[in-house]
Design an enzyme around this catalytic site. Structure first.
Site, short mmCIF file in Angstrom:
data_model
loop_
_atom_site.label_atom_id
_atom_site.label_comp_id
_atom_site.label_asym_id
_atom_site.label_seq_id
_atom_site.Cartn_x
_atom_site.Cartn_y
_atom_site.Cartn_z
N LYS A 126 0.84 -1.21 0.00
CA LYS A 126 0.00 0.00 0.00
C LYS A 126 0.87 1.26 0.00
O LYS A 126 0.38 2.36 -0.28
CB LYS A 126 -0.95 0.01 1.20
CG LYS A 126 -2.16 -0.89 1.02
CD LYS A 126 -3.13 -0.72 2.18
CE LYS A 126 -4.31 -1.67 2.11
NZ LYS A 126 -5.11 -1.64 3.35
N HIS A 137 -4.85 -11.81 -0.53
CA HIS A 137 -6.20 -11.54 -1.05
C HIS A 137 -6.69 -12.62 -2.01
O HIS A 137 -7.68 -12.43 -2.70
CB HIS A 137 -6.27 -10.15 -1.69
CG HIS A 137 -6.24 -9.04 -0.69
ND1 HIS A 137 -7.22 -8.85 0.24
CD2 HIS A 137 -5.30 -8.07 -0.44
CE1 HIS A 137 -6.92 -7.80 1.01
NE2 HIS A 137 -5.74 -7.32 0.62
#
Ligand code: C2E
Ligand code: SIN
Ligand code: SIN
Ligand code: FE
Length: 513
Positions: A375, A427
């Site tokens: 991120k 994910h």
């Protein structure tokens, strides 16, 4: 085993040292009362190394056995061959060596009828230390026999004592791999050391770092026991009792161990240019053997300490690095640092419940905070967007998994490699509809499967720029919904069956308001 040998040295002041002196225990096994009387007379006043004899009389082999059961300090047994039977004495010897497994007591056969048990055969077949005919044993010969056998017994005991000491060193060393921290290890070793040597239980272990420019000693206490227990970890030695810090300063100047009236201070140089100091209070003076054993101990312990220091430093550095990295990202995404800590702890918990080996559990705990490191590459406008992401934003956001891999895969360290694997796979979904690679089932690495669950479990219950925290009930419902679709069924079961433990982590490290 206690120390039973008198130390013959005199202290400088001329006083005999206060060393515990025990008599040497000699067992006579003979059915002829006359033999007992003569032997006692012959050995009257006998001393070896400043200790007298304690003579035990057994008038049968059976009585002899009983002494061997009740006493573990028989230095020498002089055993008749013919008693209850023609070979009762030989049976006793066999019993002592083979059944009791006592190889320490010196055993001498003494026979009045050599024909019954020929010397050559007896010495060959029985584990005895000498064979005498009764007529051989004049007073002087008997005394000579005692000197030589007691010497042998003493040496055997020393060997056993040191072997036990070494075994403890090895035990302590092998414990290190599992020790949670330096302090736990150091305290355990101190306890062993003081109990082994029957010392006062008060001891301190300090690490002195290499001198700084100003010549000041930087030091901290690693372990403290007994009277010193209040000076637990990290006390600088200038904050220790005056007498202790004075003595430490003296030892540091001399760079050598020193013996004080009521304490012994050991000095060992460390690889980094600093040193380790061990302060042992003692109620009695240390004998030569104690000191020798202490040396062996401290050498091994110093090596172990060097290793554990290194390990500890590496581990701390890694942990710091991971949290710093992860925090930096969290701070940008306005999540609190508590999220990565909770993910670390719940991942550890889940990995353990899942039955992974301990080494992997620890790695997963340390590496899982890195899952969202990618991120860092996501623009603030997207990261902090209060509402829903549009399609383009979402496409970019999904790339944080790949970015994480890119950042972490440059390192070869196992920790970083696992972090990269987790970043890439956290994910993915069990049913194969996740991102970035659409892996399904066990094709997803186990650390990724674990972190996928702990990350979502924590994210749902937490505040985000785009959502309010969900209630516990909503969180568990969502997790249950994801069983077999988003998450591995077995992991969901483990989490739901141990929900209290997982919720406890969330309560313990809450987000700041
Ligand atoms: P995150 O906020 O740390 O969330 C991690 C994962 O928790 C999400 O992965 C998702 O599986 C789950 N999760 C979090 N919040 C919700 C929610 O409100 N509903 C549901 N059903 N699941 C939720 P995911 O979806 O792959 O998202 C990855 C990251 O993308 C999120 O990390 C977050 O930083 C960002 N993100 C996702 N959706 C939005 C959004 O609507 N707005 C913004 N600003 N960011 C979003
Ligand atoms: C004994 O304590 O004397 C018997 C066993 C042994 O240590 O050999
Ligand atoms: C013996 O059993 O007589 C000798 C064994 C030993 O040296 O320990
Ligand atoms: Fe993520």
């Amino acid at each position: 085993m206690e120390l039973i040998f008198a130390d013959e040295e005199e202290t400088p002041s001329g006083h005999q040292k206060k060393v515990f002196k025990k008599p040497w225990c000699i067992l006579l096994v003979d059915d002829d009362a006359e033999v007992h009387a003569v032997t006692r007379l012959a050995l009257k006043g006998f001393e070896f190394q400043g200790s007298e004899l304690e003579l035990l009389s057994a008038y049968s082999a059976q009585a002899g056995r009983e002494f061997f059961h009740s006493r573990d300090d028989i230095a020498l047994a002089i055993v008749d061959v013919v008693m209850e039977t023609d070979h009762a004495g030989l049976d006793l010897v066999h019993y002592v060596r083979n059944t009791l497994e006592n190889h320490r007591t010196r055993l001498v056969m003494r026979t009045g009828q050599p024909g019954q048990a020929p010397e050559d055969r007896v010495i060959r077949e029985y584990d005895i230390d000498d064979y005498k005919e009764k007529t051989d044993l004049t007073i002087q010969k008997l005394r000579t026999l005692l000197y030589s056998k007691l010497r042998a017994y003493r040496d055997l005991c020393i060997i056993e004592y040191q072997r036990d000491g070494l075994a403890r060193v090895l035990d302590a060393t092998s414990m290190v791999q599992n020790a949670e921290s330096l302090t736990v290890f150091a305290t355990a070793v101190l306890d062993q050391l003081t109990s082994l040597l029957n010392l006062d239980r008060s001891a301190l272990y300090c690490i002195v770092l290499p001198n700084g420019d100003n010549g000041e000693h930087e030091s901290k206490t690693i372990a403290a026991t007994g009277d010193f227990v209040q000076y637990s970890t990290d006390t600088r030695f200038t904050d220790l009792p005056e007498i202790v810090s004075q003595r430490f300063t003296q030892v540091l100047e001399k760079r050598a161990a020193q013996h004080f009236d009521d304490a012994y201070v050991l000095y060992t140089a460390a690889k980094n240019g600093g040193c380790n100091l061990l302060y042992l209070k003692h109620a009695r003076e240390l004998g030569n053997m104690d000191r020798q054993l202490l040396e062996i101990y401290t050498q091994s312990v110093a090596i172990t300490f060097d290793n554990i220091n290194l390990q500890e430093e590496l581990r701390e550095t890694q942990k710091e690095l991971v949290y710093t990295l992860a925090d930096a990202v969290e701070a940008r995404s306005k999540d609190s640092g508590a999220h990565v800590k909770r993910v670390a702890l719940t991942s550890e918990l889940l990995a353990r419940l899942y039955g992974l080996p301990e080494s992997q559990i620890v790695l997963i705990k340390t590496a899982s905070p890195l899952h969202d490191i990618g991120k860092a590459a996501i623009p603030d406008t997207i990261l902090h967007k209060p509402g829903k992401l549009d399609a383009d934003e979402w496409t970019l956001m999904q790339q944080h998994a790949q970015f994480g891999l890119d950042i972490l895969q440059r390192s070869n360290r196992p920790l970083m490699k696992l972090g990269a694997e987790i970043a890439l796979s956290h994910h993915e979904r069990w049913d194969g509809t996740g991102y970035p690679n659409g892996l399904a089932g066990t094709a997803i690495p186990v650390a990724g499967r674990i972190t996928a669950l702990t990350d979502v479990f924590d994210a749902l219950g937490s505040r985000r720029s785009f959502k309010e925290p969900w209630s516990d009930e909503m969180v568990t419902d969502a997790i249950r919904q994801g069983r077999g679709t988003q998450f591995e069924p077995a992991l969901v079961d483990l989490l739901l069956n141990n929900l209290d433990a997982f919720n406890a982590v969330r309560r313990e490290f809450p987000d700041p308001d």
